[in-house]
Design an enzyme around this catalytic site. Structure first.
Site, PDB file in Angstrom:
ATOM      1  N   HIS A 176      -9.210   3.794  -1.481  1.00  0.00           N
ATOM      2  CA  HIS A 176      -7.713   3.296  -1.030  1.00  0.00           C
ATOM      3  C   HIS A 176      -7.160   2.525  -2.321  1.00  0.00           C
ATOM      4  CE1 HIS A 176      -3.900   1.951   0.178  1.00  0.00           C
ATOM      5  NE2 HIS A 176      -4.332   0.866   1.063  1.00  0.00           N
ATOM      6  N   CYS A 208       0.387   2.312   6.521  1.00  0.00           N
ATOM      7  CA  CYS A 208       0.712   0.696   6.853  1.00  0.00           C
ATOM      8  C   CYS A 208       0.941   0.045   5.587  1.00  0.00           C
ATOM      9  CB  CYS A 208      -0.245   0.389   7.849  1.00  0.00           C
ATOM     10  SG  CYS A 208      -2.073   0.378   7.163  1.00  0.00           S
ATOM     11  N   CYS A 248       0.704  -1.245  -0.056  1.00  0.00           N
ATOM     12  CA  CYS A 248      -0.224  -0.113   0.022  1.00  0.00           C
ATOM     13  C   CYS A 248       0.798   1.303   0.038  1.00  0.00           C
ATOM     14  CB  CYS A 248      -0.848  -0.084   1.232  1.00  0.00           C
ATOM     15  SG  CYS A 248      -2.007  -1.400   1.302  1.00  0.00           S
TER      16      CYS A 248
END
Length: 388
Positions: free
Chosen positions: A344, A374, A89
């Site tokens: 996201h 994260c 990510c």
């Protein structure tokens, strides 16, 4: 050592799954963002030393080194190279850190960092589904933890990691849903106030696509309470307190102060400090805590010096645990909402958050901003930028 400064930062509106960007190839989406960055800055793309591009699921439409095809899709000279980065990510945040580091090292003069992910076209876990990415040695290392305790035989699973975090820090489902409702409320207020208007790229043929489309206005804890847990029957994590599956792209232009002056460009901010850290790969999502502690120590700044934080809302327990450990004030934590409300798009999210942060700092005259993300496998990036 030269400073690295950020001249401009742009992003697409974030498209929901099967939404406005579903029919746009990720290379084309990347190209539109790069072209808009060029238009806004007036930079001659032939001067760009590299394009450092984040993308997580590098299969299917996102295979074959999409950073290079982004450059070609933008119509930039064939002499401009591109490279693709995967730190889960945090891929485009790592792209941003790497690009700034190369400028500070004197290796690059002008560089673009950014990323793309079209999760509609390349589903979450598409690459992982092709094989067994962890291997026997990793599984053997964590065998005892994977086969015992509250979540046996769950492998390395982010949702289960979020459940573990909620349990460790004692977050009730009500607390998580209250935070998630806050995300929607703040995102709606930001959109209505035009906070994002100056950073958004218009996509050809998508005239009505002018805002992040995952927002669910009127979200309340009471409404979220009706959703079923996603990972365990009596769990606290569900679709409403987790980030949305999304499509999007983003990019920033980085150079030195001297080169910016030569080119007639006015930077927004300078790259102040960066850090990356690892943490427990089973709980997985606590990495922003040590990464933030590391970057603050490196920078010489304290938590109270930072005027705005972007802590990616992968799941509601992530920013809440981070806040519990770091002590940041509610008013400066994700003041524009976050991924729970608007989505996201994995490989794009790092520079989407940086774009939001930079424009917010400029709009509010905030000196220091910190972003942390994260990442799958238990790593995390943290980056501090300083307004100029």
């Amino acid at each position: 050592m030269p400073d690295a400064v950020i001249v401009d930062a742009v992003r697409t509106p974030i498209g929901k799954r099967n939404g406005s960007l579903a029919d746009v190839h990720p290379a084309d989406l990347s190209g539109y963002v790069l072209k808009d960055l060029q238009r806004r800055t007036g930079i001659d793309p032939a001067l760009i030393d590299d394009v450092v591009w984040g993308c997580v699921n590098q299969v299917g439409d996102q295979a074959a080194q999409i950073g290079r095809y982004a450059v070609l899709a933008a119509g930039w000279p064939e002499t401009v190279p591109g490279v693709t980065i995967n730190r889960a990510c945090g891929s485009s945040q790592s792209a941003f850190d790497f690009a700034a580091g190369m400028v500070m090292a004197g290796q690059y003069d002008v560089v673009v960092a950014g990323g793309v992910e079209t999760m509609t076209r390349v589903p979450l876990g598409a690459g992982r589904d092709l094989g067994r990415p962890f291997g026997s040695l990793v599984r053997e290392r964590y065998a005892a933890d994977l086969t015992s305790g509250e979540f046996p035989n769950e492998d390395f699973n982010q949702g289960v990691g979020a459940e573990r975090i909620a349990g460790k820090w004692g977050f009730s489902r009500t607390r998580l849903d209250e935070y998630s409702s806050r995300s929607h409320e703040l995102a709606a207020a930001a959109i209505d106030a035009g906070a994002f208007d100056g950073q958004l790229v218009r996509i050809p043929g998508k005239d009505e696509f002018t805002a992040d489309e995952g927002l669910r206005r009127g979200t309340t804890p009471e409404k979220l309470a009706k959703l079923k847990p996603s990972f365990t029957e009596d769990g606290v994590i569900h679709a409403g307190n987790a980030s949305q599956i999304s499509d999007g792209a983003s990019a920033v232009l980085i150079t030195t102060p001297e080169r910016a002056k030569e080119l007639g460009l006015t930077p927004i901010a300078r790259y102040h400090s960066g850090a990356v850290s690892g943490a427990d790969p089973l709980m997985m999502l606590t990495g922003p805590i040590p990464a933030t502690q590391k970057v603050l120590k490196r920078s010489g700044l304290s938590i109270s010096d930072i005027g705005a934080f972007e802590v990616n809302e992968a799941f509601a327990p992530v920013p809440l645990a981070w806040q519990a450990e770091l002590g940041a004030d509610d008013k400066v934590l994700n003041p524009l909402g976050g991924a729970i409300a608007v989505g996201h798009p994995l490989g794009a999210s790092g520079t989407i958050l940086m774009t939001r942060l930079l424009h917010h700092m400029r709009d509010r005259s905030i000196r220091y901003g910190l972003q942390t993300m994260c990442e799958g496998g238990g790593t995390a990036n943290a980056t501090i930028v300083e307004l100029l």
